[in-house]
Design a protein around this motif. Structure first.
Motif, PDB file in Angstrom:
ATOM      1  N   GLN A   1      80.811  52.070  37.117  1.00 62.09           N
ATOM      2  CA  GLN A   1      80.788  52.236  38.571  1.00 62.09           C
ATOM      3  C   GLN A   1      81.786  51.279  39.216  1.00 62.09           C
ATOM      4  OE1 GLN A   1      76.928  51.175  40.184  1.00 62.09           O
ATOM      5  NE2 GLN A   1      76.722  49.484  38.748  1.00 62.09           N
TER       6      GLN A   1
ATOM      7  N   ARG B   1      82.507  47.830  44.320  1.00 68.19           N
ATOM      8  CA  ARG B   1      81.752  47.888  45.568  1.00 68.19           C
ATOM      9  C   ARG B   1      80.327  48.366  45.325  1.00 68.19           C
ATOM     10  NH1 ARG B   1      82.792  47.506  50.699  1.00 68.19           N
ATOM     11  NH2 ARG B   1      85.026  47.382  50.333  1.00 68.19           N
ATOM     12  N   GLN B   2      80.153  49.366  44.453  1.00 67.90           N
ATOM     13  CA  GLN B   2      78.816  49.857  44.154  1.00 67.90           C
ATOM     14  C   GLN B   2      77.968  48.771  43.492  1.00 67.90           C
ATOM     15  OE1 GLN B   2      80.216  53.299  41.871  1.00 67.90           O
ATOM     16  NE2 GLN B   2      79.160  54.673  43.322  1.00 67.90           N
TER      17      GLN B   2
ATOM     18  N   HIS C   1      78.434  45.562  43.776  1.00 69.94           N
ATOM     19  CA  HIS C   1      78.155  44.541  44.788  1.00 69.94           C
ATOM     20  C   HIS C   1      77.001  44.956  45.686  1.00 69.94           C
ATOM     21  CE1 HIS C   1      78.606  42.857  48.864  1.00 69.94           C
ATOM     22  NE2 HIS C   1      78.901  41.740  48.215  1.00 69.94           N
ATOM     23  N   ASP C   2      76.989  46.221  46.099  1.00 66.49           N
ATOM     24  CA  ASP C   2      75.940  46.703  47.000  1.00 66.49           C
ATOM     25  C   ASP C   2      74.554  46.639  46.338  1.00 66.49           C
ATOM     26  OD1 ASP C   2      77.803  47.157  48.941  1.00 66.49           O
ATOM     27  OD2 ASP C   2      77.970  49.317  48.577  1.00 66.49           O
ATOM     28  N   ILE C   3      74.498  46.931  45.048  1.00 69.78           N
ATOM     29  CA  ILE C   3      73.212  46.856  44.337  1.00 69.78           C
ATOM     30  C   ILE C   3      72.696  45.419  44.320  1.00 69.78           C
ATOM     31  CG2 ILE C   3      72.089  47.093  42.087  1.00 69.78           C
ATOM     32  CD1 ILE C   3      73.998  49.459  41.546  1.00 69.78           C
TER      33      ILE C   3
ATOM     34  N   ALA D   1      73.603  42.938  46.318  1.00 70.98           N
ATOM     35  CA  ALA D   1      73.351  42.437  47.672  1.00 70.98           C
ATOM     36  C   ALA D   1      72.024  42.961  48.219  1.00 70.98           C
ATOM     37  CB  ALA D   1      74.501  42.838  48.591  1.00 70.98           C
ATOM     38  N   SER D   2      71.718  44.222  47.958  1.00 70.53           N
ATOM     39  CA  SER D   2      70.467  44.791  48.461  1.00 70.53           C
ATOM     40  C   SER D   2      69.257  44.165  47.763  1.00 70.53           C
ATOM     41  CB  SER D   2      70.456  46.311  48.282  1.00 70.53           C
ATOM     42  OG  SER D   2      70.568  46.663  46.906  1.00 70.53           O
TER      43      SER D   2
ATOM     44  N   GLN E   1      68.754  40.686  49.222  1.00 71.49           N
ATOM     45  CA  GLN E   1      68.157  40.757  50.552  1.00 71.49           C
ATOM     46  C   GLN E   1      66.672  41.075  50.475  1.00 71.49           C
ATOM     47  OE1 GLN E   1      69.729  39.849  53.405  1.00 71.49           O
ATOM     48  NE2 GLN E   1      67.641  39.966  54.221  1.00 71.49           N
TER      49      GLN E   1
ATOM     50  N   LYS F   1      76.164  39.561  38.042  1.00 72.49           N
ATOM     51  CA  LYS F   1      76.214  40.962  37.621  1.00 72.49           C
ATOM     52  C   LYS F   1      76.893  41.081  36.262  1.00 72.49           C
ATOM     53  CE  LYS F   1      76.728  41.925  42.517  1.00 72.49           C
ATOM     54  NZ  LYS F   1      76.815  40.487  42.835  1.00 72.49           N
TER      55      LYS F   1
END
Length: 296
Positions: free
Chosen positions: A256, A259-260, A262-264, A266-267, A270, A285
């Protein structure tokens, strides 16, 4: 009013009440000579020190991380707590020894003006109760753990004050001055037990002990079921003051985009912060094995 100002107001109120109680109980001790009042006075003196440290800790711990302290300044709370534990232990041993000495005396020690002592102790109970109400509001509003801990300590202080009143009234009405020493001894044991608990928690934090098992298992469960996370490993935690530091390696699909990935991460970070706001979370990661084998 901001959360930081609310927390600071609770700290200032705690110091003011503790100082008032020390002066009032010193007056009561000087006119009664009651050991149970002395135990309550010693407890309030420790409270004053703890309240001062708590107020300073609220201000100091709020400082952001800097070059010299990249993980923040929260360990100051643990150092302060360890010092408090030692002072409480010394006070408890002194009160306990005095109570035993008085119990072994051939003649019972008579107390002084019990009525003044009783009025002073009633005033201290009222002040403590009002402080606990304000601290409860601030702790609920801000989630500040220092205020919450200080509140619990003052709730525990109500028992020695009530015991002192019982001892004074027993002496005044029935001439039973021995009860004063027994209540003082009970108060000393309670203080000693509290000191051991505070000291152990502070020592564990200073030695980088793992966070509460419920927190660790909660983070593991959340990570295990998080969308896009194939597995995880090297989940490490430690505590410092009211902070929890979390380091976690998650295993992701290597095909992947960055960005994908990173988003996983980061979410997930949070989500952990939403459940444990006092946490400081770092997520690494890693590429999952080709066979899809999950991490530990």
């Amino acid at each position: 009013m901001s959360n930081s100002k609310l927390s600071l107001s609770a700290g200032i109120a705690s110091v003011a009440v503790a100082l008032t109680l020390v002066l009032l109980k010193f007056l009561a001790l000087s006119v009664t000579g009651s050991l149970s009042v002395a135990a309550s006075l010693a407890d309030s003196a420790v409270d004053l020190m703890m309240s001062l440290i708590a107020a300073l800790a609220i201000v100091y711990a709020a400082r952001p991380a800097d070059q010299d302290h990249p993980f923040g300044h929260n360990s100051a709370e643990d150092l302060a707590a360890l010092t408090q534990a030692l002072v409480i232990t010394a006070s408890a041993l002194f009160i306990g020894w005095s109570a035993i000495t008085r119990l072994r005396a051939p003649e019972p020690v008579s107390l002084g003006d019990e009525m003044i002592g009783t009025l002073v102790m009633l005033a201290s109970i009222l002040l403590t109760f009002l402080l606990v109400i304000w601290q409860s509001y601030v702790a609920k509003k801000t989630g500040n753990r220092v205020v919450a801990a200080d509140r619990l300590h003052y709730i525990g202080d109500l028992l020695p004050s009530v015991g002192a009143i019982i001892a004074l009234q027993a002496s005044q009405r029935f001439g039973f001055s021995g009860l004063d020493s027994w209540i003082a001894l009970l108060a000393a044991l309670i203080m000693l037990k509290g000191a051991l608990g505070i000291g152990k928690s502070a020592w564990d934090a200073l030695m980088d002990r793992e966070a509460d098992p419920e927190v660790v298992s909660g983070i593991a469960e959340m990570t295990r079921g998080w969308p896009g996370v194939i597995g995880f490993h090297d989940l490490k935690t430690r505590t410092s003051g009211s902070r929890i530091f979390v380091h976690l390696h998650i295993e992701l699909d290597g095909d992947q985009s960055l960005r994908q990935a990173h988003d996983i991460g980061a979410s997930l970070r949070q989500a952990i912060l939403s459940r444990w706001p006092e946490a400081d979370v770092i997520i690494h990661k890693d590429v999952a094995a080709k066979d899809g084998r999950p991490g530990t």
